[in-house]
Design a protein around this motif. Structure first.
Motif, mmCIF file in Angstrom:
data_model
loop_
_atom_site.group_PDB
_atom_site.id
_atom_site.type_symbol
_atom_site.label_atom_id
_atom_site.label_comp_id
_atom_site.label_asym_id
_atom_site.label_seq_id
_atom_site.Cartn_x
_atom_site.Cartn_y
_atom_site.Cartn_z
ATOM 1 N N ASN A 10 1.002 -1.107 -0.103
ATOM 2 C CA ASN A 10 -0.162 0.023 -0.003
ATOM 3 C C ASN A 10 0.792 1.460 0.001
ATOM 4 O O ASN A 10 0.390 2.218 -0.611
ATOM 5 C CB ASN A 10 -0.900 -0.066 1.289
ATOM 6 C CG ASN A 10 -2.189 -0.598 0.808
ATOM 7 O OD1 ASN A 10 -2.334 -1.530 0.132
ATOM 8 N ND2 ASN A 10 -3.322 -0.446 1.644
ATOM 9 N N GLN A 32 6.450 -9.180 2.814
ATOM 10 C CA GLN A 32 6.232 -7.558 3.163
ATOM 11 C C GLN A 32 6.957 -7.504 4.622
ATOM 12 O O GLN A 32 6.844 -8.471 5.250
ATOM 13 C CB GLN A 32 4.932 -6.880 3.584
ATOM 14 C CG GLN A 32 3.990 -7.047 2.102
ATOM 15 C CD GLN A 32 2.959 -6.094 2.356
ATOM 16 O OE1 GLN A 32 2.257 -5.258 1.798
ATOM 17 N NE2 GLN A 32 2.022 -6.892 3.152
ATOM 18 N N ARG A 36 0.580 -4.037 6.811
ATOM 19 C CA ARG A 36 -0.179 -3.305 7.695
ATOM 20 C C ARG A 36 -1.737 -3.711 7.534
ATOM 21 O O ARG A 36 -2.185 -4.119 6.368
ATOM 22 C CB ARG A 36 -0.438 -1.754 7.345
ATOM 23 C CG ARG A 36 0.866 -1.096 7.693
ATOM 24 C CD ARG A 36 0.841 0.312 7.503
ATOM 25 N NE ARG A 36 0.834 0.932 6.128
ATOM 26 C CZ ARG A 36 -0.208 1.386 5.419
ATOM 27 N NH1 ARG A 36 -1.289 1.514 6.254
ATOM 28 N NH2 ARG A 36 -0.058 1.732 4.189
ATOM 29 N N GLY A 37 -2.357 -3.650 8.694
ATOM 30 C CA GLY A 37 -4.078 -4.021 8.859
ATOM 31 C C GLY A 37 -4.524 -2.648 9.129
ATOM 32 O O GLY A 37 -4.114 -1.722 8.897
ATOM 33 N N VAL A 44 1.074 -9.932 9.107
ATOM 34 C CA VAL A 44 2.026 -10.845 9.000
ATOM 35 C C VAL A 44 2.356 -11.351 7.699
ATOM 36 O O VAL A 44 1.367 -11.899 7.095
ATOM 37 C CB VAL A 44 2.055 -12.114 10.203
ATOM 38 C CG1 VAL A 44 3.184 -12.898 9.740
ATOM 39 C CG2 VAL A 44 1.744 -11.532 11.447
ATOM 40 N N TYR A 51 0.321 -10.542 -1.685
ATOM 41 C CA TYR A 51 0.440 -9.156 -0.958
ATOM 42 C C TYR A 51 0.265 -8.136 -2.132
ATOM 43 O O TYR A 51 1.359 -7.941 -2.935
ATOM 44 C CB TYR A 51 1.544 -8.949 -0.180
ATOM 45 C CG TYR A 51 1.986 -9.951 0.817
ATOM 46 C CD1 TYR A 51 1.303 -10.478 1.993
ATOM 47 C CD2 TYR A 51 2.948 -11.063 0.599
ATOM 48 C CE1 TYR A 51 1.249 -11.505 2.690
ATOM 49 C CE2 TYR A 51 2.988 -12.120 1.475
ATOM 50 C CZ TYR A 51 2.409 -12.297 2.686
ATOM 51 O OH TYR A 51 2.745 -13.505 3.285
ATOM 52 N N LYS A 102 -8.955 -16.925 9.987
ATOM 53 C CA LYS A 102 -8.802 -15.887 8.942
ATOM 54 C C LYS A 102 -7.539 -16.303 7.762
ATOM 55 O O LYS A 102 -6.482 -16.601 8.316
ATOM 56 C CB LYS A 102 -8.198 -14.414 9.526
ATOM 57 C CG LYS A 102 -7.878 -13.244 8.910
ATOM 58 C CD LYS A 102 -8.328 -11.942 9.810
ATOM 59 C CE LYS A 102 -7.908 -10.633 8.743
ATOM 60 N NZ LYS A 102 -8.229 -9.509 9.366
ATOM 61 N N GLY A 105 -7.241 -10.540 4.133
ATOM 62 C CA GLY A 105 -7.644 -9.412 4.592
ATOM 63 C C GLY A 105 -7.498 -8.489 3.573
ATOM 64 O O GLY A 105 -6.887 -8.393 2.705
ATOM 65 N N ILE A 119 -4.873 -6.221 -0.731
ATOM 66 C CA ILE A 119 -5.105 -7.395 -0.475
ATOM 67 C C ILE A 119 -4.144 -8.321 0.006
ATOM 68 O O ILE A 119 -3.131 -8.586 -0.761
ATOM 69 C CB ILE A 119 -5.788 -7.931 -1.747
ATOM 70 C CG1 ILE A 119 -6.922 -7.084 -2.284
ATOM 71 C CG2 ILE A 119 -6.203 -9.554 -1.587
ATOM 72 C CD1 ILE A 119 -7.439 -7.534 -3.566
ATOM 73 N N GLY A 120 -4.241 -8.995 1.233
ATOM 74 C CA GLY A 120 -3.411 -9.931 1.647
ATOM 75 C C GLY A 120 -4.195 -11.315 1.657
ATOM 76 O O GLY A 120 -5.179 -11.402 2.205
ATOM 77 N N GLN A 137 -6.026 -18.304 15.259
ATOM 78 C CA GLN A 137 -6.881 -17.651 14.461
ATOM 79 C C GLN A 137 -6.585 -17.555 13.145
ATOM 80 O O GLN A 137 -7.362 -17.167 12.272
ATOM 81 C CB GLN A 137 -7.245 -16.081 14.987
ATOM 82 C CG GLN A 137 -5.976 -15.623 15.076
ATOM 83 C CD GLN A 137 -6.055 -14.171 15.844
ATOM 84 O OE1 GLN A 137 -6.039 -14.215 17.084
ATOM 85 N NE2 GLN A 137 -5.973 -12.987 15.022
HETATM 86 C C1 BT5 Z 1 -6.645 -6.746 7.581
HETATM 87 O O1 BT5 Z 1 -6.606 -5.919 8.739
HETATM 88 O O2 BT5 Z 1 -7.141 -7.758 7.789
HETATM 89 C C2 BT5 Z 1 -5.838 -5.917 6.398
HETATM 90 C C3 BT5 Z 1 -4.869 -6.663 5.963
HETATM 91 C C4 BT5 Z 1 -4.394 -6.245 4.730
HETATM 92 C C5 BT5 Z 1 -3.232 -6.924 4.084
HETATM 93 C C6 BT5 Z 1 -2.591 -6.219 2.628
HETATM 94 S S1 BT5 Z 1 -1.277 -7.083 2.290
HETATM 95 C C7 BT5 Z 1 -1.237 -5.844 0.958
HETATM 96 C C8 BT5 Z 1 -1.609 -4.702 1.640
HETATM 97 N N1 BT5 Z 1 -0.270 -4.126 2.270
HETATM 98 C C9 BT5 Z 1 -0.380 -3.805 3.267
HETATM 99 O O3 BT5 Z 1 0.547 -3.381 4.179
HETATM 100 N N2 BT5 Z 1 -1.598 -4.422 3.887
HETATM 101 C C10 BT5 Z 1 -2.454 -4.807 2.648
HETATM 102 P P1 BT5 Z 1 -7.276 -6.149 10.097
HETATM 103 O O4 BT5 Z 1 -8.558 -6.472 10.184
HETATM 104 O O5 BT5 Z 1 -6.867 -5.070 11.041
HETATM 105 O O6 BT5 Z 1 -6.582 -7.525 10.661
HETATM 106 C C11 BT5 Z 1 -5.216 -7.458 10.943
HETATM 107 C C12 BT5 Z 1 -5.249 -8.502 12.457
HETATM 108 O O7 BT5 Z 1 -5.206 -9.800 11.699
HETATM 109 C C13 BT5 Z 1 -4.001 -8.476 13.063
HETATM 110 O O8 BT5 Z 1 -3.927 -7.659 14.362
HETATM 111 C C14 BT5 Z 1 -3.860 -9.835 13.546
HETATM 112 O O9 BT5 Z 1 -4.515 -10.538 14.661
HETATM 113 C C15 BT5 Z 1 -4.370 -10.714 12.352
HETATM 114 N N3 BT5 Z 1 -3.313 -11.041 11.227
HETATM 115 C C16 BT5 Z 1 -2.312 -10.636 11.029
HETATM 116 N N4 BT5 Z 1 -1.413 -11.066 9.825
HETATM 117 C C17 BT5 Z 1 -2.355 -11.931 9.534
HETATM 118 C C18 BT5 Z 1 -2.478 -12.802 8.473
HETATM 119 N N5 BT5 Z 1 -1.237 -13.092 7.681
HETATM 120 N N6 BT5 Z 1 -3.483 -13.877 8.402
HETATM 121 C C19 BT5 Z 1 -4.589 -13.808 9.060
HETATM 122 N N7 BT5 Z 1 -4.519 -12.826 10.173
HETATM 123 C C20 BT5 Z 1 -3.639 -12.099 10.405
#
Ligand code: BT5
Length: 239
Positions: A10, A32, A36-37, A44, A51, A102, A105, A119-120, A137
């Motif tokens: 992003n 990455q 970021r979420g 992660v 990604y 999950k 996201g 999109i991840g 999870q």
């Molecule tokens: C999301 O946030 O689910 C959005 C993720 C978006 C990632 C993509 S990758 C390409 C682009 N570049 C970026 O930097 N981001 C986007 P959220 O709903 O806030 O969920 C985050 C939470 O999911 C974390 O606090 C963890 O609990 C959990 N988490 C972290 N990494 C994970 C993973 N790889 N798979 C599943 N859960 C994860």
């Protein structure tokens, strides 16, 4: 743009927008270091996952932005269901779920006049690469399927699905997108707890409204509309 490693795709997309890159540009990274979420959370992003970030310039009213998140989730679910027959579902506001865990996201951000759709997807990711704190999870397509998929094929089909569903969005067919998303969602009808910056709401997830908001029927019978921007934590019976 293809990268072996990015901080966050992003953020790379933001750099490209600043350099006047055009709509439809996609940044893809194999891993990455600062994924970021939402709300500053960490994503992660080890090798094996997808990604990517897509730059869109839809010139829309800001109120329609949450529909873009639902739209991307629909494209992910169509892709993974079509390629694997796994039982892929979605969870409000931005999760891709397999077996109640999950698997992906979406992170949509606005920058200047553009929207970045991040999109991840945990595609061929070995679960051993996730921190212990997340193990209960998270899942990956590879783990659920018992086999890897060709990452390039999945990305190609995902981008084709994004094209299709974005055309629906530009046609203002938001209701169709919401209905398709709703059909993929298991949390509707079930008990949820939603924390916002201002407090905690408990009740039944009834539906998703025309602005992509969650309609919650509190245990007191009161209807509340919760917008994803305010939802800090969303807990269902399962995840
Ligand atoms: C999301 O946030 O689910 C959005 C993720 C978006 C990632 C993509 S990758 C390409 C682009 N570049 C970026 O930097 N981001 C986007 P959220 O709903 O806030 O969920 C985050 C939470 O999911 C974390 O606090 C963890 O609990 C959990 N988490 C972290 N990494 C994970 C993973 N790889 N798979 C599943 N859960 C994860």
């Amino acid at each position: 743009m293809l990268l072996d490693e990015a901080g966050s795709t992003n953020d790379e997309a933001k750099r490209l927008i600043a350099a006047h890159e055009s709509e439809g540009t996609v940044v893809i990274a194999a891993s990455q270091t600062s994924g970021r979420g939402r709300l500053g959370r960490k994503w992660v992003s080890p090798i094996g996952g997808i990604y990517l970030s897509i730059i869109l310039n839809p010139y829309i009213n800001h109120s329609r932005l949450p529909i873009i998140t639902l739209m991307a989730a629909v494209a992910c679910a169509r892709t993974l269901k079509g390629m694997t027959k796994l039982d892929v579902s979605v969870k409000w506001p931005n999760d891709i779920v397999i077996s109640d865990k999950k698997a992906g996201g979406i992170l949509c951000e606005t920058f200047r006049n553009s929207v970045i759709v991040g999109i991840g997807i945990n595609l061929n990711t070995n679960l051993s690469l996730f921190p212990v704190s997340l193990k209960k999870q998270v899942t990956s397509v590879k783990f659920e399927l018992g086999a890897s998929l060709e990452r390039e094929d999945v990305i190609r089909i995902l981008l084709e699905e994004m094209d299709r569903v974005y055309a629906e969005f530009l046609d203002k067919r938001d209701r169709e997108i919401i209905d398709e998303w709703t059909g993929l969602c298991r949390m509707l009808g079930s008990e949820v707890t939603i924390e916002t910056g201002r407090g905690k709401h408990e009740g039944y997830a009834e539906a998703v409204g025309s602005k992509g908001e969650l309609i919650l029927r509190g245990f007191d019978g009161k209807i509340r509309r919760i917008f994803s921007a305010d939802a800090v934590k969303v807990r269902t019976e399962n995840i």
